[in-house]
Enzyme design. Structure first.
Site, PDB file in Angstrom:
ATOM      1  N   ARG A 179       0.831  -1.196   0.000  1.00 56.09           N
ATOM      2  CA  ARG A 179       0.000   0.000   0.000  1.00 56.09           C
ATOM      3  C   ARG A 179       0.874   1.258   0.000  1.00 56.09           C
ATOM      4  O   ARG A 179       1.883   1.313   0.706  1.00 56.09           O
ATOM      5  CB  ARG A 179      -0.932   0.013   1.210  1.00 56.09           C
ATOM      6  CG  ARG A 179      -2.008  -1.061   1.152  1.00 56.09           C
ATOM      7  CD  ARG A 179      -2.889  -1.030   2.388  1.00 56.09           C
ATOM      8  NE  ARG A 179      -2.145  -1.406   3.594  1.00 56.09           N
ATOM      9  CZ  ARG A 179      -2.685  -1.472   4.801  1.00 56.09           C
ATOM     10  NH1 ARG A 179      -3.961  -1.166   4.984  1.00 56.09           N
ATOM     11  NH2 ARG A 179      -1.957  -1.836   5.844  1.00 56.09           N
TER      12      ARG A 179
ATOM     13  N   ASP B  64       1.028   5.636   0.298  1.00 56.38           N
ATOM     14  CA  ASP B  64       0.353   6.744   0.962  1.00 56.38           C
ATOM     15  C   ASP B  64      -0.122   7.790  -0.035  1.00 56.38           C
ATOM     16  O   ASP B  64       0.232   7.771  -1.220  1.00 56.38           O
ATOM     17  CB  ASP B  64       1.300   7.418   1.958  1.00 56.38           C
ATOM     18  CG  ASP B  64       1.659   6.529   3.126  1.00 56.38           C
ATOM     19  OD1 ASP B  64       0.815   5.696   3.507  1.00 56.38           O
ATOM     20  OD2 ASP B  64       2.782   6.670   3.653  1.00 56.38           O
TER      21      ASP B  64
ATOM     22  N   ARG C  81      10.352   7.479   3.609  1.00 59.62           N
ATOM     23  CA  ARG C  81      10.327   8.941   3.702  1.00 59.62           C
ATOM     24  C   ARG C  81      11.012   9.431   4.975  1.00 59.62           C
ATOM     25  O   ARG C  81      11.636  10.501   4.980  1.00 59.62           O
ATOM     26  CB  ARG C  81       8.893   9.442   3.612  1.00 59.62           C
ATOM     27  CG  ARG C  81       8.278   9.226   2.226  1.00 59.62           C
ATOM     28  CD  ARG C  81       6.771   9.398   2.249  1.00 59.62           C
ATOM     29  NE  ARG C  81       6.394  10.720   2.714  1.00 59.62           N
ATOM     30  CZ  ARG C  81       5.152  11.053   3.097  1.00 59.62           C
ATOM     31  NH1 ARG C  81       4.197  10.128   3.090  1.00 59.62           N
ATOM     32  NH2 ARG C  81       4.884  12.278   3.496  1.00 59.62           N
TER      33      ARG C  81
END
Length: 259
Positions: free
Chosen positions: A49, A51, A196
């Protein structure tokens, strides 16, 4: 029949991969398109998945269907019903023991940093812009202690739902190409915001705000509050999923054209 397919998408148009009741998602767009081709409701499972704002060049999904359609029909019909920000790139029939998420052995991301004095216009949702000069050699040296199996709690989002924070990082490399800095990272799996958060901490080292050994200390300390900022979503691309060779799925990374 179980079918596997590859997709690419511009994540800036969606509130992430996962289906939501209040906002557009890649999953909902794909399921709606495939359901029209199948003439029955289709539910898809993805390899990883992403973001809100994160892009993909090589996401892998699977779904089950009783509809008798050719692989070409799934490809062309699916794409004709998808929004322009999402495209199916390949379709394969697959054995029923295949699972896009649980059979994956590795996942790879590329993070793009545009390192120049003036802000981007055309690439504003495609890169992380950093106007201060970055020392790529220092960033690479800082990244080395992260390789291998570790507890990555220092780079894990507070909202992460993973059962445990241990992951195995196979590769973390940085290189400069003109104004672009490419961060390529591969692991068996990733925690929420892990890439990130690592990127944000490496940028702090590249600016000279933190020493080269800072990330090693963060890793050992396992405290997210002490690490760097979460780098912007727009610079992140999901570029590869690896599976056992018996499934016969594409194995090469698909890098964004601007990188």
């Amino acid at each position: 029949m179980r079918i596997a397919l590859g997709i690419e998408y511009d994540g800036s148009a969606f509130n992430g991969w996962q289906r939501q009741s209040h906002a557009p998602s890649v999953q909902a767009a794909l399921e709606q398109a495939l359901s029209k081709v199948a003439d029955h409701p289709v539910s898809v499972v993805c390899a990883g998945r992403t973001d809100t704002g994160v892009h993909a060049t090589a996401q892998v999904v699977h779904f089950d269907t009783h509809a008798g359609r050719s692989m070409r029909s799934w490809l062309l019909g699916g794409n004709s019903n998808l929004p322009p920000e999402v495209a199916i790139t390949w379709v394969r029939p697959i054995s029923e023991d295949f699972h896009a998420r649980f059979k994956a052995t590795a996942r790879q991301y590329r993070y793009l940093i545009l390192n120049r004095g003036h802000r981007p216009a055309l690439l504003r949702k495609r890169v992380c812009w950093e106007h201060r000069p970055l020392d790529v050699e220092a960033m690479q040296a800082a990244a080395r202690p992260l390789l291998g199996e570790h507890d990555f709690s220092a780079f894990r989002a507070l909202a992460c739902q993973a059962r445990h924070p241990v992951r195995t990082l196979h590769r973390l490399e940085l290189q400069r190409r003109g104004d672009l800095i490419l961060l390529d990272i591969e692991a068996n799996a990733f925690l929420h915001h892990m890439v990130r958060n690592i990127a944000g901490s490496l940028i702090a080292v590249g600016r000279g705000e933190q020493p080269v050994d800072w990330l090693a200390g963060l890793l050992a300390g396992r405290d997210r509050s002490r690490s760097g900022i979460t780098a912007p979503a727009g610079g992140l691309y999901f570029v590869r999923v690896a599976y056992p060779p018996e499934f016969g799925l594409p194995a090469e990374a698909v890098f964004p054209g601007i990188g």
